[in-house]
Design a protein around this motif. Structure first.
Motif, PDB file in Angstrom:
ATOM      1  N   GLY A   1      41.166  40.550  37.684  1.00 29.28           N
ATOM      2  CA  GLY A   1      41.953  41.544  38.400  1.00 29.28           C
ATOM      3  C   GLY A   1      43.052  40.945  39.245  1.00 29.28           C
ATOM      4  N   GLY A   2      43.256  39.617  39.164  1.00 27.90           N
ATOM      5  CA  GLY A   2      44.313  38.965  39.915  1.00 27.90           C
ATOM      6  C   GLY A   2      43.959  38.668  41.354  1.00 27.90           C
ATOM      7  N   ARG A   3      42.684  38.829  41.725  1.00 31.20           N
ATOM      8  CA  ARG A   3      42.269  38.585  43.106  1.00 31.20           C
ATOM      9  C   ARG A   3      41.753  37.162  43.283  1.00 31.20           C
ATOM     10  NH1 ARG A   3      40.149  43.647  41.813  1.00 31.20           N
ATOM     11  NH2 ARG A   3      38.219  42.614  41.186  1.00 31.20           N
ATOM     12  N   VAL A   4      41.946  36.641  44.480  1.00 28.21           N
ATOM     13  CA  VAL A   4      41.367  35.364  44.885  1.00 28.21           C
ATOM     14  C   VAL A   4      40.419  35.637  46.044  1.00 28.21           C
ATOM     15  CG1 VAL A   4      41.813  33.097  45.897  1.00 28.21           C
ATOM     16  CG2 VAL A   4      43.336  33.982  44.121  1.00 28.21           C
ATOM     17  N   VAL A   5      39.179  35.186  45.902  1.00 26.37           N
ATOM     18  CA  VAL A   5      38.180  35.318  46.964  1.00 26.37           C
ATOM     19  C   VAL A   5      37.807  33.916  47.421  1.00 26.37           C
ATOM     20  CG1 VAL A   5      35.919  36.208  47.622  1.00 26.37           C
ATOM     21  CG2 VAL A   5      37.293  37.443  45.931  1.00 26.37           C
TER      22      VAL A   5
ATOM     23  N   GLN B   1      45.099  39.667  47.037  1.00 22.30           N
ATOM     24  CA  GLN B   1      45.620  39.910  45.690  1.00 22.30           C
ATOM     25  C   GLN B   1      46.691  38.875  45.401  1.00 22.30           C
ATOM     26  OE1 GLN B   1      44.329  42.448  43.789  1.00 22.30           O
ATOM     27  NE2 GLN B   1      45.506  41.799  42.002  1.00 22.30           N
ATOM     28  N   SER B   2      46.402  37.973  44.480  1.00 19.30           N
ATOM     29  CA  SER B   2      47.339  36.897  44.169  1.00 19.30           C
ATOM     30  C   SER B   2      48.418  37.334  43.179  1.00 19.30           C
ATOM     31  CB  SER B   2      46.577  35.691  43.604  1.00 19.30           C
ATOM     32  OG  SER B   2      47.468  34.688  43.179  1.00 19.30           O
ATOM     33  N   HIS B   3      48.016  38.002  42.100  1.00 19.50           N
ATOM     34  CA  HIS B   3      48.956  38.412  41.067  1.00 19.50           C
ATOM     35  C   HIS B   3      48.761  39.882  40.713  1.00 19.50           C
ATOM     36  CE1 HIS B   3      49.267  34.057  40.661  1.00 19.50           C
ATOM     37  NE2 HIS B   3      50.331  34.213  39.903  1.00 19.50           N
TER      38      HIS B   3
ATOM     39  N   GLU C   1      49.304  39.785  32.051  1.00 20.10           N
ATOM     40  CA  GLU C   1      48.068  40.104  32.761  1.00 20.10           C
ATOM     41  C   GLU C   1      48.066  39.490  34.154  1.00 20.10           C
ATOM     42  OE1 GLU C   1      44.923  38.652  30.310  1.00 20.10           O
ATOM     43  OE2 GLU C   1      44.701  40.553  29.248  1.00 20.10           O
ATOM     44  N   GLU C   2      47.305  40.124  35.052  1.00 22.55           N
ATOM     45  CA  GLU C   2      47.160  39.609  36.404  1.00 22.55           C
ATOM     46  C   GLU C   2      46.057  38.568  36.519  1.00 22.55           C
ATOM     47  OE1 GLU C   2      46.434  42.567  35.229  1.00 22.55           O
ATOM     48  OE2 GLU C   2      44.933  43.652  36.422  1.00 22.55           O
ATOM     49  N   LYS C   3      45.310  38.342  35.462  1.00 19.80           N
ATOM     50  CA  LYS C   3      44.168  37.421  35.477  1.00 19.80           C
ATOM     51  C   LYS C   3      44.551  36.039  36.014  1.00 19.80           C
ATOM     52  CE  LYS C   3      41.503  34.657  32.249  1.00 19.80           C
ATOM     53  NZ  LYS C   3      41.421  34.249  30.843  1.00 19.80           N
ATOM     54  N   ILE C   4      43.729  35.524  36.929  1.00 19.95           N
ATOM     55  CA  ILE C   4      43.933  34.191  37.495  1.00 19.95           C
ATOM     56  C   ILE C   4      43.367  33.153  36.516  1.00 19.95           C
ATOM     57  CG2 ILE C   4      43.565  32.678  39.472  1.00 19.95           C
ATOM     58  CD1 ILE C   4      45.169  35.174  40.117  1.00 19.95           C
ATOM     59  N   ASN C   5      44.225  32.327  35.959  1.00 20.92           N
ATOM     60  CA  ASN C   5      43.771  31.323  34.997  1.00 20.92           C
ATOM     61  C   ASN C   5      43.214  30.078  35.672  1.00 20.92           C
ATOM     62  OD1 ASN C   5      44.508  32.965  32.865  1.00 20.92           O
ATOM     63  ND2 ASN C   5      46.532  32.041  32.644  1.00 20.92           N
TER      64      ASN C   5
END
Length: 462
Positions: A64-68, A93-95, A108-112
């Motif tokens: 979802g593009g989030r960083v926790v 929310q990073s992306h 996509e917003e997915k954090i790779n």
């Protein structure tokens, strides 16, 4: 012959046309110290896990593009066992999802990937990337707020200068702790293909980002320009036979980096030789055994992850069935090969049909480079002790997630009579997979991402 890179290669060609044409001491006594469970939603699936350089912070990225970011509990005299626990420190929310109207492509917003920078002051800095854009984030704390402005009232509205009759000295007042995440740099528009790796250089002034066909070198202070250091794109895309799958800088030598390919090869490059590293300094490849050749040979030989050891002497690679350790001084074969789930060889046909054969597993070293860890199916993850040559299979599950619960080794039964504590290879759940893991840089604390759950284990505390 079908290759693992076939999907990626065909996708790249289409893009081109659309544009213009049992166990050791360090593994056997692991106990659960925490579990983070998210709702079973596609956007909550964890896509990357990374400890910072001290191990005090642990960052995860999701689809979802989030960083926790999780912070380690400080030790107290009353509860010394809580030292290993991690609690949520910051979420941002990073992306966001984007759309490339020129190429008619959804981004996509997915954090790779997430990569931490060493801490230089009170703030923390990390890089996060999706398929196209890398961002540099600053994470900082604020526990005071200024009060007593002369030109503003308490609500922040400007005051009439004619009504100001006295001069006040602003003061800082205590407030509840607030953790802020702010984007400091955005590195965009440099990758035609999907970014699969980012790596911070040991000079801490530059980093590289790698996609399927190119690797770019960036300076942290310059966002509108990067230098292309590797380009394997052929003039005719019909001649494309391999893609870049992972890349990483040497931990100590800022001029050296490696990248792996879908053909199962590793290239070590030296940036001192030329601006464009189209000629590698070393080429690592293991000759194929003709007796083991099959329809899936080239698929399962594709490297999904490459990591330098902390010492910089060795390279670890992960392909579909094995983890291999290479000595930088020996290019013709690995010095160590560990079978992760060799019992799946008989299942390759069904794994190909359900697309699991294309899963990209990561691998990690422990702090002393003596133990390596990687994931498998059924929420299993494997540990291999390089000194004793022992290995262990452990499971990340809710049943094992009770605080202080000790993990019990698991065994997979391939054939014959199955014991009570064993699981049949036919009973493995291939929808439960551990692709992403992380190891604390100096302690035996590991983080394991199982779909949308994050498990944190540490050495058993008596």
């Amino acid at each position: 012959m079908l290759r693992l890179s076939l999907r990626t290669i065909e996708k790249l060609r289409c893009m081109e046309m659309s544009q213009g044409r049992e166990s050791s001491d360090s593994t056997r006594c692991l106990s659960c110290v925490g579990m983070v469970h998210l709702d079973a939603c596609e956007t909550d699936i964890i896509s990357t896990v990374e400890f910072n350089h001290t191990g005090e912070l642990l960052a995860t990225g999701d689809k979802g593009g989030r960083v926790v970011i999780f912070q380690r509990e400080q030790e107290s005299k009353n509860q010394p066992h809580r030292r290993g626990e991690y609690n949520v420190y910051s979420t941002f929310q990073s992306h966001e999802p984007e759309f490339d109207y020129l190429k008619s492509l959804e981004i996509e917003e997915k954090i790779n990937k997430i990569r931490w920078l060493p801490q230089q002051n009170a703030a923390y800095f990390l890089l996060s990337t999706n398929d196209k854009t890398v961002k540099l984030w600053k994470v900082s704390e604020r526990d005071k707020r200024p009060e007593g402005y002369n030109l503003k009232d308490e609500d922040g509205r400007l005051r009439d200068p004619s009504m100001i009759t006295s001069l006040r000295v602003p003061v800082l007042r205590p407030m509840d702790l607030m953790v802020e995440a702010t984007p400091r740099r955005v590195f965009a528009n440099a990758h035609t293909y999907h970014i699969n790796s980012i790596s911070v250089n040991s000079d801490y002034e530059t980093y590289m980002s790698a996609d399927d066909l190119r690797i770019n070198l960036w300076n942290f202070e310059i966002t509108n320009q990067s230098f292309n250091i590797v380009d394997i794109k052929p003039a005719n895309m019909e001649e494309l036979t391999e893609v870049i799958t992972a890349a990483e800088f040497h931990p100590h030598h800022c001029n050296t980096f490696v990248y792996s390919s879908s053909k199962g090869t590793i290239r070590l490059c030296d940036m001192r030789t030329s601006a464009l590293c189209d000629r590698h300094a070393k080429f690592f490849e293991e000759p194929e055994d003709p007796s083991n050749r099959s329809f899936f040979s080239e698929i399962i030989s594709s490297i999904s992850d490459v990591k330098f050891s902390h010492s910089g002497r060795y390279i670890m690679t992960r392909d579909y069935l094995t983890v291999k350790v290479w000595d930088l001084n020996m290019e013709n074969r690995p010095i160590e090969t560990y079978q992760v789930h060799d019992y799946l060889r008989s299942k390759l046909c069904s794994l190909y049909e359900n697309d699991c054969i294309f899963d990209k597993f990561e691998c990690v070293w422990n702090g002393s480079d003596s133990v390596i860890m990687t994931g498998s199916y059924n929420n299993f993850f494997r540990m291999f002790d390089r000194n004793t040559k022992r290995d262990v299979t452990l499971e990340a599950s809710r049943e094992n997630s009770k605080p202080r619960a000790v993990l019990k080794p698991r065994k997979v039964c391939v054939g014959g009579k199955r014991r009570k504590d064993e699981i049949s290879v036919d009973s493995l759940d291939f929808s439960k997979k551990i692709l992403h893991t992380a190891w604390h840089p100096s302690e035996n604390i590991i983080a394991v991402a199982a779909t949308n759950n994050l498990y944190i284990f540490q050495d058993k505390v008596n």
